[in-house]
Motif scaffolding. Structure first.
Motif, mmCIF file in Angstrom:
data_model
loop_
_atom_site.group_PDB
_atom_site.id
_atom_site.type_symbol
_atom_site.label_atom_id
_atom_site.label_comp_id
_atom_site.label_asym_id
_atom_site.label_seq_id
_atom_site.Cartn_x
_atom_site.Cartn_y
_atom_site.Cartn_z
ATOM 1 N N SER A 139 7.478 -1.598 -12.868
ATOM 2 C CA SER A 139 8.356 -2.732 -13.140
ATOM 3 C C SER A 139 7.932 -3.871 -12.230
ATOM 4 O O SER A 139 7.832 -3.702 -11.015
ATOM 5 C CB SER A 139 9.814 -2.357 -12.866
ATOM 6 N N TYR A 140 7.679 -5.049 -12.822
ATOM 7 C CA TYR A 140 7.242 -6.216 -12.060
ATOM 8 C C TYR A 140 8.103 -7.407 -12.469
ATOM 9 O O TYR A 140 8.109 -7.801 -13.633
ATOM 10 C CB TYR A 140 5.766 -6.490 -12.364
ATOM 11 N N TYR A 141 8.869 -7.936 -11.524
ATOM 12 C CA TYR A 141 9.831 -8.994 -11.808
ATOM 13 C C TYR A 141 10.737 -8.616 -12.990
ATOM 14 O O TYR A 141 10.932 -9.390 -13.923
ATOM 15 C CB TYR A 141 9.114 -10.325 -12.059
ATOM 16 N N ASN A 142 11.248 -7.393 -12.930
ATOM 17 C CA ASN A 142 12.187 -6.866 -13.917
ATOM 18 C C ASN A 142 11.606 -6.750 -15.321
ATOM 19 O O ASN A 142 12.348 -6.688 -16.299
ATOM 20 C CB ASN A 142 13.464 -7.727 -13.967
ATOM 21 N N LYS A 143 10.283 -6.713 -15.427
ATOM 22 C CA LYS A 143 9.617 -6.494 -16.705
ATOM 23 C C LYS A 143 8.870 -5.164 -16.657
ATOM 24 O O LYS A 143 8.361 -4.754 -15.616
ATOM 25 C CB LYS A 143 8.636 -7.628 -17.015
ATOM 26 N N ASP A 144 8.797 -4.520 -17.805
ATOM 27 C CA ASP A 144 8.244 -3.177 -17.936
ATOM 28 C C ASP A 144 6.762 -3.250 -18.300
ATOM 29 O O ASP A 144 6.409 -3.832 -19.326
ATOM 30 C CB ASP A 144 9.034 -2.457 -19.039
ATOM 31 N N TYR A 145 5.878 -2.658 -17.460
ATOM 32 C CA TYR A 145 4.438 -2.689 -17.712
ATOM 33 C C TYR A 145 3.791 -1.340 -17.358
ATOM 34 O O TYR A 145 4.432 -0.447 -16.806
ATOM 35 C CB TYR A 145 3.755 -3.759 -16.842
ATOM 36 N N TRP A 146 2.491 -1.285 -17.629
ATOM 37 C CA TRP A 146 1.624 -0.220 -17.131
ATOM 38 C C TRP A 146 0.474 -0.881 -16.391
ATOM 39 O O TRP A 146 0.052 -1.980 -16.740
ATOM 40 C CB TRP A 146 1.066 0.628 -18.275
ATOM 41 N N THR A 147 -0.036 -0.219 -15.353
ATOM 42 C CA THR A 147 -1.217 -0.712 -14.656
ATOM 43 C C THR A 147 -2.045 0.467 -14.179
ATOM 44 O O THR A 147 -1.554 1.599 -14.097
ATOM 45 C CB THR A 147 -0.836 -1.628 -13.474
ATOM 46 N N ARG A 148 -3.299 0.217 -13.851
ATOM 47 C CA ARG A 148 -4.179 1.303 -13.415
ATOM 48 C C ARG A 148 -3.851 1.717 -11.988
ATOM 49 O O ARG A 148 -3.460 0.899 -11.150
ATOM 50 C CB ARG A 148 -5.637 0.872 -13.530
ATOM 51 N N ASP A 149 -4.040 2.991 -11.705
ATOM 52 C CA ASP A 149 -3.661 3.539 -10.393
ATOM 53 C C ASP A 149 -4.517 3.020 -9.246
ATOM 54 O O ASP A 149 -4.121 3.098 -8.082
ATOM 55 C CB ASP A 149 -3.671 5.068 -10.412
ATOM 56 N N ILE A 150 -5.676 2.450 -9.537
ATOM 57 C CA ILE A 150 -6.549 1.976 -8.459
ATOM 58 C C ILE A 150 -6.038 0.682 -7.815
ATOM 59 O O ILE A 150 -6.503 0.299 -6.742
ATOM 60 C CB ILE A 150 -7.999 1.750 -8.954
ATOM 61 N N PHE A 151 -5.089 0.017 -8.470
ATOM 62 C CA PHE A 151 -4.671 -1.306 -8.009
ATOM 63 C C PHE A 151 -3.403 -1.308 -7.169
ATOM 64 O O PHE A 151 -2.993 -2.366 -6.671
ATOM 65 C CB PHE A 151 -4.450 -2.230 -9.209
ATOM 66 N N ILE A 152 -2.750 -0.169 -6.990
ATOM 67 C CA ILE A 152 -1.451 -0.136 -6.327
ATOM 68 C C ILE A 152 -1.366 1.024 -5.346
ATOM 69 O O ILE A 152 -2.194 1.937 -5.357
ATOM 70 C CB ILE A 152 -0.304 -0.006 -7.356
ATOM 71 N N THR A 153 -0.326 0.979 -4.492
ATOM 72 C CA THR A 153 -0.061 2.093 -3.583
ATOM 73 C C THR A 153 0.928 3.055 -4.233
ATOM 74 O O THR A 153 1.638 2.703 -5.176
ATOM 75 C CB THR A 153 0.544 1.594 -2.265
ATOM 76 N N ASN A 154 0.994 4.246 -3.715
ATOM 77 C CA ASN A 154 1.975 5.230 -4.200
ATOM 78 C C ASN A 154 2.850 5.750 -3.061
ATOM 79 O O ASN A 154 3.420 6.825 -3.136
ATOM 80 C CB ASN A 154 1.271 6.404 -4.886
ATOM 81 N N ASP A 155 2.953 4.971 -1.997
ATOM 82 C CA ASP A 155 3.713 5.358 -0.810
ATOM 83 C C ASP A 155 4.875 4.391 -0.624
ATOM 84 O O ASP A 155 4.684 3.215 -0.324
ATOM 85 C CB ASP A 155 2.789 5.319 0.420
ATOM 86 N N ALA A 156 6.082 4.873 -0.805
ATOM 87 C CA ALA A 156 7.270 4.019 -0.723
ATOM 88 C C ALA A 156 7.487 3.455 0.677
ATOM 89 O O ALA A 156 8.266 2.516 0.856
ATOM 90 C CB ALA A 156 8.508 4.799 -1.169
ATOM 91 N N ALA A 157 6.810 4.001 1.671
ATOM 92 C CA ALA A 157 7.014 3.557 3.055
ATOM 93 C C ALA A 157 6.229 2.294 3.392
ATOM 94 O O ALA A 157 6.490 1.655 4.406
ATOM 95 C CB ALA A 157 6.619 4.671 4.025
ATOM 96 N N VAL A 158 5.256 1.918 2.550
ATOM 97 C CA VAL A 158 4.393 0.791 2.898
ATOM 98 C C VAL A 158 4.955 -0.534 2.397
ATOM 99 O O VAL A 158 5.675 -0.588 1.400
ATOM 100 C CB VAL A 158 2.957 0.979 2.362
ATOM 101 N N THR A 159 4.617 -1.591 3.119
ATOM 102 C CA THR A 159 5.005 -2.954 2.764
ATOM 103 C C THR A 159 3.784 -3.859 2.915
ATOM 104 O O THR A 159 2.822 -3.494 3.595
ATOM 105 C CB THR A 159 6.140 -3.462 3.670
ATOM 106 N N PRO A 160 3.800 -5.053 2.318
ATOM 107 C CA PRO A 160 2.646 -5.952 2.459
ATOM 108 C C PRO A 160 2.413 -6.364 3.907
ATOM 109 O O PRO A 160 3.363 -6.573 4.669
ATOM 110 C CB PRO A 160 3.043 -7.164 1.598
#
Length: 253
Positions: A112-133
């Motif tokens: 979900s990006y800006y309250n919109k529903d999408y799919w994206t490739r796993d190489i572009f994002i983190t999967n750790d809820a503890a991390v921040t920019p």
């Protein structure tokens, strides 16, 4: 056209940051024309926080044939939400359909990006809820662990935007060095996680927004004077660090 839209998004984000200092991802963002999907917010699925690791991360919608079609893109350092299904990341293999007609199969994550529903490739994002920019404020060596003797020959560069796990801060008492764990894009699923000296990392949200804005300003051809003036005003009023303030001054804004 896309650059102009992203600039306007950054302008809205900057003004929103100044006026109420709330989470940027609570605002609305317009997307390019694409097939309609059910609003993610309405589905009320469990989500975890994630960080965009790649600038211009493509966001896709699934067409009637189950193929992923480009719909929008996300900025490096933006925060998104990953959908969870029974405590597991919602993901699947699917075919990416390019405008040229070329098809390739990849692993996609439901987001979900800006309250919109999408799919994206796993190489572009983190999967750790503890991390921040986070922002690298000075070029620094990469370490394999929170140990001063584990330095590698590789570096992260000044100005790089990464994901930071603030809770990971650990001190090497022998060498009196504090380390923090970061994740950055390297073409592998969910990025590469390493350690760096914590003194080289800023987690100031205003710094991230300011650098995103500066980068987009650099890429605009024939910019609208009114937009530039407003962005300059917004940058001047963001509570940035001295490091980013120097970048703004150097850009002549």
């Amino acid at each position: 056209m896309k650059k102009t839209k992203l600039t306007l998004v950054l302008l809205c984000a900057a003004m929103f940051f100044i006026s109420c200092n709330k989470e940027k991802n609570n605002s609305e963002k317009n997307t390019s024309a694409a097939p309609q999907q059910q609003n993610a917010k309405a589905e009320k699925k469990e989500t975890i926080s994630s960080v965009i690791l790649y600038d211009g991360t493509p966001l896709y919608l699934e067409n009637d044939e189950g193929k992923m079609v480009y719909a929008d893109e996300a900025l490096l350092g933006d925060t998104i939400r990953i959908y969870m299904d029974k405590n597991t990341i919602e993901q699947k293999e699917a075919i990416r359909l390019l405008s040229s007609g070329k098809e390739e199969k990849f692993n996609f994550i439901h987001v979900s990006y800006y309250n919109k529903d999408y799919w994206t490739r796993d190489i572009f994002i983190t999967n750790d809820a503890a991390v921040t920019p986070g922002l690298i404020t000075t070029t620094t060596l990469i370490y394999n662990s929170a140990d001063g003797t584990s330095a590698t020959t590789k570096k992260v560069e000044e100005g790089d935007i990464v994901a930071v796990n603030e809770s990971s801060k650990t001190k090497d008492a022998d060498l009196d060095i504090e380390f923090v764990e970061i994740t950055y894009y390297n073409g592998a699923a969910f990025g590469k996680t390493v350690w760096v000296k914590s003194e080289a990392v800023s987690s100031n949200a205003a710094d991230i927004l300011a650098l995103q804005t500066l980068k987009k300003l650099e890429g605009i051809e024939n910019p609208d004077a009114a937009v530039i003036d407003q962005l300059s005003y917004s940058l001047d009023n963001l509570p940035v660090s001295s490091f980013v303030a120097e970048k703004i001054i150097a850009a002549g804004l």
